[in-house]
Design an enzyme around this catalytic site. Sequence first.
Site, short mmCIF file in Angstrom:
data_model
loop_
_atom_site.label_atom_id
_atom_site.label_comp_id
_atom_site.label_asym_id
_atom_site.label_seq_id
_atom_site.Cartn_x
_atom_site.Cartn_y
_atom_site.Cartn_z
N SER A 152 0.83 -1.21 0.00
CA SER A 152 0.00 0.00 0.00
C SER A 152 0.87 1.25 0.00
O SER A 152 1.63 1.47 -0.94
CB SER A 152 -0.96 -0.06 1.20
OG SER A 152 -2.04 0.83 1.05
N ASP B 11 -2.13 13.86 13.09
CA ASP B 11 -2.22 15.22 12.55
C ASP B 11 -1.58 15.30 11.17
O ASP B 11 -2.19 15.79 10.21
CB ASP B 11 -1.54 16.22 13.50
CG ASP B 11 -2.34 16.45 14.77
OD1 ASP B 11 -3.55 16.12 14.78
OD2 ASP B 11 -1.76 16.93 15.76
N HIS C 258 -7.10 -6.37 0.94
CA HIS C 258 -6.01 -5.42 0.74
C HIS C 258 -4.78 -5.80 1.55
O HIS C 258 -3.65 -5.65 1.08
CB HIS C 258 -6.50 -4.02 1.13
CG HIS C 258 -5.46 -2.95 0.95
ND1 HIS C 258 -4.82 -2.74 -0.26
CD2 HIS C 258 -4.96 -2.04 1.83
CE1 HIS C 258 -3.97 -1.72 -0.12
NE2 HIS C 258 -4.03 -1.30 1.13
#
Length: 305
Positions: free
Chosen positions: A131, A227, A286
């Site tokens: 990924s 964040d 996945h």
Amino acid sequence: MLRWTRAWRLPHGALGAPGSSFSRVPVAPSSSGSREGAEPRPLLLSYKLLDGEAALPAVVFLHGLLGSKTNFNSIAKALAQQTGRRVLTVDARNHGDSPHSPDMSYEAMSQDLQGLLPQLGLVPCVLVGHSMGGKTAMLLALQRPELVERLVAVDISPVETASSSGFEAYMAAMRAIDIPDEVPRSHARKLADGQLSSVVQDMAVRQFLLTNLVEVGGRFTWRVNLDALTQHLDKIMAFPLQQESYPGPTLFLLGGNSKFVHPSHHPEIMRLFPRAQMQTVPNAGHWVHADRPQDFMAAIRGFLV
């Protein structure tokens, strides 16, 4: 038997001692990001290295978004035993035990590895990226092909990933978790799992996300830099436009039940990786290596021959 030693800091220019090694570096302050327009500043990544035959190219595993090097622990040990190769697992920046930084670009992640791999004496290597880690591996191979003996991209392609991937919802759910201070770890995980379940129905995905829950000073927090990951999610889902191709052998290893790699991606795959071959692992989603670990390892071993 695999032997483990602990190394807190890799001396500059060291190639790594015999035996297995582990490196954990402290979290860096957010000021470690690169300046606008400047070359990304490499970070000292956390890694685990399993010893093996130095004459064989090492296998390097790069995890995906919200993952860590521990995702490949059992697979790394098995491959080291089965192939006799050195096997390296790495925490990407803003993940696992690696430092945090406001820069979450693939260029920065590629630079991190361009600093680490030669320092460990692991080039050229076999890069296996899942990924997000697959996109990092592809970019590194395209930028510095001499560092990559062969490449495996796991259930990802060098194009923009569909927004339906679910990661935005996962991270929003993680940010909303509220756990009281001083609760036992087992209770904290149950609380977090219950709060995540309203958004993340798949228990396996919740367990994967919960590997990031850590206790710091009596409080539970996420070790991933949510964040920075949230701010740069669009960049993580994209892929930098590249002109040059990678000439080495390349395997795109796909999950049979996954929709991350679409047939419409094939022309760009073949443009950038002209020696690419496709292989599908049946009954895998996945997270191919978690769903079908034996089939995943068999595919890697077959590609190494």
